[in-house]
Design a protein around this motif. Sequence first.
Motif, PDB file in Angstrom:
ATOM      1  N   ALA A 175      34.259  73.067 -29.996  1.00  0.00           N
ATOM      2  CA  ALA A 175      34.546  73.377 -28.592  1.00  0.00           C
ATOM      3  C   ALA A 175      36.055  73.254 -28.366  1.00  0.00           C
ATOM      4  N   PRO A 176      36.609  74.001 -27.410  1.00  0.00           N
ATOM      5  CA  PRO A 176      38.057  73.972 -27.203  1.00  0.00           C
ATOM      6  C   PRO A 176      38.531  72.683 -26.529  1.00  0.00           C
ATOM      7  N   HIS A 177      39.788  72.352 -26.764  1.00  0.00           N
ATOM      8  CA  HIS A 177      40.457  71.341 -25.956  1.00  0.00           C
ATOM      9  C   HIS A 177      40.602  71.937 -24.555  1.00  0.00           C
ATOM     10  N   ARG A 178      40.453  71.100 -23.545  1.00  0.00           N
ATOM     11  CA  ARG A 178      40.491  71.619 -22.178  1.00  0.00           C
ATOM     12  C   ARG A 178      41.309  70.701 -21.276  1.00  0.00           C
ATOM     13  N   ALA A 179      42.099  71.297 -20.420  1.00  0.00           N
ATOM     14  CA  ALA A 179      42.859  70.537 -19.418  1.00  0.00           C
ATOM     15  C   ALA A 179      42.722  71.250 -18.086  1.00  0.00           C
ATOM     16  N   LEU A 180      42.221  70.548 -17.106  1.00  0.00           N
ATOM     17  CA  LEU A 180      42.144  71.085 -15.745  1.00  0.00           C
ATOM     18  C   LEU A 180      43.367  70.560 -15.004  1.00  0.00           C
ATOM     19  N   VAL A 181      44.247  71.478 -14.580  1.00  0.00           N
ATOM     20  CA  VAL A 181      45.554  71.104 -14.042  1.00  0.00           C
ATOM     21  C   VAL A 181      45.690  71.578 -12.598  1.00  0.00           C
ATOM     22  N   VAL A 182      46.154  70.670 -11.744  1.00  0.00           N
ATOM     23  CA  VAL A 182      46.454  70.986 -10.347  1.00  0.00           C
ATOM     24  C   VAL A 182      47.947  70.808 -10.141  1.00  0.00           C
ATOM     25  N   TRP A 183      48.601  71.848  -9.608  1.00  0.00           N
ATOM     26  CA  TRP A 183      50.013  71.749  -9.238  1.00  0.00           C
ATOM     27  C   TRP A 183      50.151  71.906  -7.733  1.00  0.00           C
ATOM     28  N   PHE A 184      50.951  71.045  -7.109  1.00  0.00           N
ATOM     29  CA  PHE A 184      51.270  71.234  -5.697  1.00  0.00           C
ATOM     30  C   PHE A 184      52.706  70.783  -5.457  1.00  0.00           C
ATOM     31  N   THR A 185      53.340  71.388  -4.469  1.00  0.00           N
ATOM     32  CA  THR A 185      54.768  71.165  -4.240  1.00  0.00           C
ATOM     33  C   THR A 185      55.014  69.934  -3.369  1.00  0.00           C
ATOM     34  N   GLU A 186      56.257  69.469  -3.396  1.00  0.00           N
ATOM     35  CA  GLU A 186      56.661  68.386  -2.498  1.00  0.00           C
ATOM     36  C   GLU A 186      56.500  68.801  -1.042  1.00  0.00           C
ATOM     37  N   ARG A 187      56.848  70.038  -0.764  1.00  0.00           N
ATOM     38  CA  ARG A 187      56.746  70.511   0.618  1.00  0.00           C
ATOM     39  C   ARG A 187      55.303  70.477   1.103  1.00  0.00           C
ATOM     40  N   TRP A 188      54.375  70.859   0.236  1.00  0.00           N
ATOM     41  CA  TRP A 188      52.953  70.830   0.599  1.00  0.00           C
ATOM     42  C   TRP A 188      52.517  69.398   0.874  1.00  0.00           C
ATOM     43  N   ALA A 189      52.913  68.480  -0.011  1.00  0.00           N
ATOM     44  CA  ALA A 189      52.533  67.079   0.150  1.00  0.00           C
ATOM     45  C   ALA A 189      53.161  66.472   1.395  1.00  0.00           C
ATOM     46  N   GLU A 190      54.422  66.811   1.639  1.00  0.00           N
ATOM     47  CA  GLU A 190      55.091  66.290   2.831  1.00  0.00           C
ATOM     48  C   GLU A 190      54.431  66.796   4.101  1.00  0.00           C
ATOM     49  N   GLY A 191      53.924  68.027   4.067  1.00  0.00           N
ATOM     50  CA  GLY A 191      53.213  68.556   5.224  1.00  0.00           C
ATOM     51  C   GLY A 191      51.986  67.736   5.567  1.00  0.00           C
ATOM     52  N   LEU A 192      51.331  67.181   4.552  1.00  0.00           N
ATOM     53  CA  LEU A 192      50.163  66.336   4.794  1.00  0.00           C
ATOM     54  C   LEU A 192      50.567  64.995   5.392  1.00  0.00           C
ATOM     55  N   THR A 193      51.529  64.348   4.765  1.00  0.00           N
ATOM     56  CA  THR A 193      51.865  62.978   5.171  1.00  0.00           C
ATOM     57  C   THR A 193      52.673  62.926   6.464  1.00  0.00           C
ATOM     58  N   GLU A 194      53.439  63.988   6.756  1.00  0.00           N
ATOM     59  CA  GLU A 194      54.242  63.987   7.977  1.00  0.00           C
ATOM     60  C   GLU A 194      53.446  64.407   9.209  1.00  0.00           C
ATOM     61  N   ASN A 195      52.454  65.260   9.011  1.00  0.00           N
ATOM     62  CA  ASN A 195      51.729  65.823  10.156  1.00  0.00           C
ATOM     63  C   ASN A 195      50.407  65.130  10.467  1.00  0.00           C
ATOM     64  N   TYR A 196      49.906  64.340   9.518  1.00  0.00           N
ATOM     65  CA  TYR A 196      48.601  63.709   9.720  1.00  0.00           C
ATOM     66  C   TYR A 196      48.712  62.220   9.410  1.00  0.00           C
TER      67      TYR A 196
END
Length: 306
Positions: A102-123
């Motif tokens: 079976a293959p090696h597998r990596a499930l990867v999530v990328w998100f930007t600082e701007r996206w993260a800041e939008g969460l923490t600054e607005n909520y």
Amino acid sequence: MQFPRIATAGIRPEADNSRMRPLLEMVTVPPGQSWTLYDRQCADFPFNWHYHPEYELTLTLNSQGERFVGDHVAHYGDGDLVLVGPNLPHAWQSRAPVAEGAPHRALVVWFTERWAEGLTENYVELAPLLGLLGEAARGVSFSAGMRERVRPRLLALGEQDPTTRWLALVDLLVLLAGDPGREPLALQGFVATTPARDRARLDRVLTHLHEHYAGPVRLATLAGLASMSESQLQRFFKRCTRQTVSEYLAQLRIGRACALLMEPDRPMSLIAVEAGYGQQSYFTRQFRAVKGMTPSDFRRRFQVSA
């Protein structure tokens, strides 16, 4: 689902040790989405020392080998889960799959600082994310219990519509922020706190450091790239990264040395040169200062645990 385009820049293959230089990796977010999900499946994970301005959450499946984050090196196995902050060099090098065939597998999530800041600054309800995002500057690994809870949720992301997937990721990050067993990885990290107008000049400086840290690095050259005086550059770099240029350079060099020490037959004198240290004695002192042990001790401990 639609997979992103991933490219590297700033490095041209040349000598045998070119694989040890961090690549600047550029990630494209698919249309209609604000962050990227990538399901990587392949015959192995070759060593690919790289960095990028996005946060990266990686779940590794059916694979075992070594994980490199900044100056930290450790074994990883099936279900390994790590959050890496912006511009922190990292790599995975597989040794064998858990299930043959079976293959090696990596499930990867990328998100930007701007996206993260939008969460923490607005909520205000998402304020707990601030601690996790700050710790990601050094890289964070999560506890076994948290890995088991998060694994099925991450695997389900690929089957969800964009709206449900967005909500699911936010829920995942909140869950990870509540993990009391998470552990930092690198001894030093990088936190990009620059306003947008300064990002381009910082990127030029970082790209030069990541390309040339194995050789002489002159402050005057970096200052020229940033269109600043040397004293201005030092203040600017410290404000943006929370490290001096020398500290950041040491992190890159010791991280590279750790990777080279994984090769048991490579002479210590050659490792010192390839990591950017002209004298082996100075390399040993710097390595001990950062890692709390000599390069030889590090190599022996890694081989015993392998």
